[in-house]
Design a protein around this motif. Structure first.
Motif, PDB file in Angstrom:
ATOM      1  N   ALA A   2     -26.782 -89.212 -97.447  1.00  0.00           N
ATOM      2  CA  ALA A   2     -28.210 -89.071 -97.211  1.00  0.00           C
ATOM      3  C   ALA A   2     -28.867 -88.290 -98.336  1.00  0.00           C
ATOM      4  O   ALA A   2     -28.265 -87.415 -98.946  1.00  0.00           O
ATOM      5  CB  ALA A   2     -28.446 -88.365 -95.880  1.00  0.00           C
ATOM      6  N   GLY A   3     -30.124 -88.611 -98.609  1.00  0.00           N
ATOM      7  CA  GLY A   3     -30.858 -87.871 -99.616  1.00  0.00           C
ATOM      8  C   GLY A   3     -31.046 -88.679-100.885  1.00  0.00           C
ATOM      9  O   GLY A   3     -30.698 -89.857-100.972  1.00  0.00           O
ATOM     10  N   THR A   4     -31.622 -88.021-101.889  1.00  0.00           N
ATOM     11  CA  THR A   4     -31.917 -88.656-103.162  1.00  0.00           C
ATOM     12  C   THR A   4     -30.841 -88.312-104.180  1.00  0.00           C
ATOM     13  O   THR A   4     -30.579 -87.133-104.429  1.00  0.00           O
ATOM     14  CB  THR A   4     -33.281 -88.178-103.689  1.00  0.00           C
ATOM     15  OG1 THR A   4     -34.280 -88.459-102.701  1.00  0.00           O
ATOM     16  CG2 THR A   4     -33.626 -88.870-104.999  1.00  0.00           C
ATOM     17  N   ALA A  11     -25.341 -87.447-108.654  1.00  0.00           N
ATOM     18  CA  ALA A  11     -25.084 -88.883-108.678  1.00  0.00           C
ATOM     19  C   ALA A  11     -23.792 -89.195-109.433  1.00  0.00           C
ATOM     20  O   ALA A  11     -23.218 -88.343-110.114  1.00  0.00           O
ATOM     21  CB  ALA A  11     -26.266 -89.596-109.331  1.00  0.00           C
ATOM     22  N   ASP A  12     -23.336 -90.439-109.321  1.00  0.00           N
ATOM     23  CA  ASP A  12     -22.147 -90.873-110.040  1.00  0.00           C
ATOM     24  C   ASP A  12     -22.312 -90.624-111.540  1.00  0.00           C
ATOM     25  O   ASP A  12     -23.397 -90.824-112.096  1.00  0.00           O
ATOM     26  CB  ASP A  12     -21.893 -92.359-109.804  1.00  0.00           C
ATOM     27  CG  ASP A  12     -21.406 -92.643-108.390  1.00  0.00           C
ATOM     28  OD1 ASP A  12     -21.293 -91.685-107.601  1.00  0.00           O
ATOM     29  OD2 ASP A  12     -21.150 -93.826-108.083  1.00  0.00           O
ATOM     30  N   ALA A  66     -30.282 -81.608-112.519  1.00  0.00           N
ATOM     31  CA  ALA A  66     -30.937 -82.617-111.690  1.00  0.00           C
ATOM     32  C   ALA A  66     -32.229 -83.088-112.342  1.00  0.00           C
ATOM     33  O   ALA A  66     -32.633 -82.606-113.407  1.00  0.00           O
ATOM     34  CB  ALA A  66     -31.220 -82.043-110.304  1.00  0.00           C
ATOM     35  N   ASP A  67     -32.893 -84.038-111.681  1.00  0.00           N
ATOM     36  CA  ASP A  67     -34.147 -84.570-112.228  1.00  0.00           C
ATOM     37  C   ASP A  67     -35.235 -83.503-112.301  1.00  0.00           C
ATOM     38  O   ASP A  67     -36.136 -83.587-113.133  1.00  0.00           O
ATOM     39  CB  ASP A  67     -34.639 -85.745-111.372  1.00  0.00           C
ATOM     40  CG  ASP A  67     -33.697 -86.940-111.451  1.00  0.00           C
ATOM     41  OD1 ASP A  67     -32.939 -87.023-112.431  1.00  0.00           O
ATOM     42  OD2 ASP A  67     -33.730 -87.774-110.528  1.00  0.00           O
ATOM     43  N   ASP A  68     -35.168 -82.496-111.406  1.00  0.00           N
ATOM     44  CA  ASP A  68     -36.214 -81.475-111.372  1.00  0.00           C
ATOM     45  C   ASP A  68     -35.705 -80.104-111.795  1.00  0.00           C
ATOM     46  O   ASP A  68     -36.292 -79.087-111.463  1.00  0.00           O
ATOM     47  CB  ASP A  68     -36.808 -81.392-109.955  1.00  0.00           C
ATOM     48  CG  ASP A  68     -35.770 -80.987-108.904  1.00  0.00           C
ATOM     49  OD1 ASP A  68     -34.561 -81.000-109.235  1.00  0.00           O
ATOM     50  OD2 ASP A  68     -36.168 -80.640-107.787  1.00  0.00           O
ATOM     51  N   ALA A  94     -28.638 -78.919-101.048  1.00  0.00           N
ATOM     52  CA  ALA A  94     -28.764 -78.510-102.445  1.00  0.00           C
ATOM     53  C   ALA A  94     -29.885 -77.493-102.591  1.00  0.00           C
ATOM     54  O   ALA A  94     -30.865 -77.503-101.843  1.00  0.00           O
ATOM     55  CB  ALA A  94     -29.042 -79.726-103.326  1.00  0.00           C
ATOM     56  N   SER A  95     -29.743 -76.592-103.549  1.00  0.00           N
ATOM     57  CA  SER A  95     -30.770 -75.590-103.816  1.00  0.00           C
ATOM     58  C   SER A  95     -31.055 -75.541-105.305  1.00  0.00           C
ATOM     59  O   SER A  95     -30.211 -75.905-106.126  1.00  0.00           O
ATOM     60  CB  SER A  95     -30.337 -74.208-103.310  1.00  0.00           C
ATOM     61  OG  SER A  95     -29.129 -73.803-103.932  1.00  0.00           O
ATOM     62  N   ARG A  96     -32.233 -75.093-105.637  1.00  0.00           N
ATOM     63  CA  ARG A  96     -32.675 -74.982-107.032  1.00  0.00           C
ATOM     64  C   ARG A  96     -32.186 -73.671-107.617  1.00  0.00           C
ATOM     65  O   ARG A  96     -32.262 -72.625-106.982  1.00  0.00           O
ATOM     66  CB  ARG A  96     -34.202 -75.038-107.088  1.00  0.00           C
ATOM     67  CG  ARG A  96     -34.778 -75.088-108.492  1.00  0.00           C
ATOM     68  CD  ARG A  96     -34.891 -76.510-108.987  1.00  0.00           C
ATOM     69  NE  ARG A  96     -35.498 -76.544-110.312  1.00  0.00           N
ATOM     70  CZ  ARG A  96     -36.818 -76.663-110.495  1.00  0.00           C
ATOM     71  NH1 ARG A  96     -37.627 -76.760-109.453  1.00  0.00           N
ATOM     72  NH2 ARG A  96     -37.320 -76.696-111.716  1.00  0.00           N
ATOM     73  N   LEU A  97     -31.635 -73.711-108.839  1.00  0.00           N
ATOM     74  CA  LEU A  97     -31.180 -72.509-109.527  1.00  0.00           C
ATOM     75  C   LEU A  97     -32.220 -72.099-110.557  1.00  0.00           C
ATOM     76  O   LEU A  97     -32.806 -72.938-111.235  1.00  0.00           O
ATOM     77  CB  LEU A  97     -29.838 -72.750-110.227  1.00  0.00           C
ATOM     78  CG  LEU A  97     -28.635 -73.018-109.326  1.00  0.00           C
ATOM     79  CD1 LEU A  97     -27.398 -73.284-110.181  1.00  0.00           C
ATOM     80  CD2 LEU A  97     -28.386 -71.834-108.406  1.00  0.00           C
ATOM     81  N   GLN A  98     -32.422 -70.796-110.675  1.00  0.00           N
ATOM     82  CA  GLN A  98     -33.377 -70.273-111.643  1.00  0.00           C
ATOM     83  C   GLN A  98     -32.620 -69.696-112.830  1.00  0.00           C
ATOM     84  O   GLN A  98     -31.684 -68.938-112.673  1.00  0.00           O
ATOM     85  CB  GLN A  98     -34.235 -69.172-111.013  1.00  0.00           C
ATOM     86  CG  GLN A  98     -35.048 -69.652-109.820  1.00  0.00           C
ATOM     87  CD  GLN A  98     -36.082 -70.691-110.205  1.00  0.00           C
ATOM     88  OE1 GLN A  98     -36.653 -70.626-111.291  1.00  0.00           O
ATOM     89  NE2 GLN A  98     -36.325 -71.642-109.322  1.00  0.00           N
ATOM     90  N   ARG A  99     -33.014 -70.049-114.015  1.00  0.00           N
ATOM     91  CA  ARG A  99     -32.450 -69.462-115.229  1.00  0.00           C
ATOM     92  C   ARG A  99     -33.445 -69.660-116.363  1.00  0.00           C
ATOM     93  O   ARG A  99     -34.340 -70.494-116.291  1.00  0.00           O
ATOM     94  CB  ARG A  99     -31.111 -70.095-115.603  1.00  0.00           C
ATOM     95  CG  ARG A  99     -31.213 -71.519-116.126  1.00  0.00           C
ATOM     96  CD  ARG A  99     -29.840 -72.057-116.475  1.00  0.00           C
ATOM     97  NE  ARG A  99     -29.963 -73.423-116.969  1.00  0.00           N
ATOM     98  CZ  ARG A  99     -29.745 -73.784-118.213  1.00  0.00           C
ATOM     99  NH1 ARG A  99     -29.411 -72.884-119.110  1.00  0.00           N
ATOM    100  NH2 ARG A  99     -29.854 -75.032-118.589  1.00  0.00           N
ATOM    101  N   ARG A 100     -33.282 -68.897-117.398  1.00  0.00           N
ATOM    102  CA  ARG A 100     -34.126 -69.086-118.565  1.00  0.00           C
ATOM    103  C   ARG A 100     -33.719 -70.360-119.286  1.00  0.00           C
ATOM    104  O   ARG A 100     -32.694 -70.959-118.998  1.00  0.00           O
ATOM    105  CB  ARG A 100     -33.961 -67.895-119.520  1.00  0.00           C
ATOM    106  CG  ARG A 100     -34.446 -66.568-118.964  1.00  0.00           C
ATOM    107  CD  ARG A 100     -34.330 -65.528-120.058  1.00  0.00           C
ATOM    108  NE  ARG A 100     -34.302 -64.183-119.515  1.00  0.00           N
ATOM    109  CZ  ARG A 100     -33.967 -63.127-120.217  1.00  0.00           C
ATOM    110  NH1 ARG A 100     -33.601 -63.253-121.472  1.00  0.00           N
ATOM    111  NH2 ARG A 100     -33.975 -61.929-119.675  1.00  0.00           N
TER     112      ARG A 100
END
Length: 220
Positions: A2-4, A11-12, A66-68, A94-100
């Protein structure tokens, strides 16, 4: 699943940074295939190229571009396939990671460079998706009978990424002599395909993550 793809899960063919729970050293891997509930990934390797030991029910955090932006997802190791792939079950969102935007990291990987009928072998000093800094071992005639490449000269390069080998063109940016009589060569990738850039990003992020674990926070 499920999901994008490439947002909710890698993705593969996506290159991964893999961090086992409770450990400081991250690994690199790649998604080979997926099913409704599982990711099948290549045998994760450490920064020296050695394969990691499979531990049943081990919890692994997977990170990827990822795409974003940079994302991560928790997984559990549930088995190994007949062809040596690790089967990982996704255990959370999934979660977004913050980094410079620090995309360059110190990595020592085997590299060869060819031009004017010679082949130089050496190691990277650092790496980014834009290029690399490398040191090549002494070649007796280099700089005498065989001139150094000119700035802007395009040359074929092979980079050993342990589980993958990148063959691509690079362009000479600059060369700097070192105290050990060798030279550091700054080389820029030319026309690097997105899958190759993705693979390099996973190695760079793994190296940055390991540097942070050792307390080298200036890389971030």
């Amino acid at each position: 699943m499920a999901g994008t793809p490439n947002v909710d899960f890698p993705a593969d063919t996506t290159a991964l940074s893999v961090l086992p729970l409770g450990q400081d050293e991250a690994l690199t891997s790649r998604v080979r295939r997926s099913s409704d509930t599982l990711l099948h990934v290549s045998h994760p390797r450490d920064p020296r190229g050695d394969g990691a030991e499979f531990v049943l029910r081990d919890m692994l955090e997977l990170s990827w571009q990822a795409d974003d932006g940079l994302r991560s997802i928790p997984t559990e190791a549930v088995g190994v396939t007949d062809d040596g792939l690790w089967k990982l079950k996704i255990t959370g969102p999934a979660s977004r990671l913050q980094r410079r935007d620090a995309v360059r990291a110190p990595i020592g990987l085997p590299v060869t460079l060819s031009y004017d009928g010679i082949t130089l072998t050496g190691s990277t000093v650092d790496l980014s998706e834009g290029g690399l800094l490398a040191v090549f071992r002494g070649y007796a005639d280099l700089g005498v009978g065989t001139p150094f490449p000119k700035r802007g000269q395009v040359m074929p390069l092979r980079l050993d990424l342990w589980s993958d080998e990148l063959v691509t063109d690079v362009q000479m940016v600059r060369r700097r002599p070192r105290h050990d009589q060798l030279h550091e060569w700054s080389l820029a990738f030319v026309g690097l395909p997105e899958p190759a850039a993705d693979l390099i990003r996973s190695h760079v992020f793994t190296a940055l993550r390991n540097a942070r674990a050792r307390g080298i926070s200036t890389l971030y």
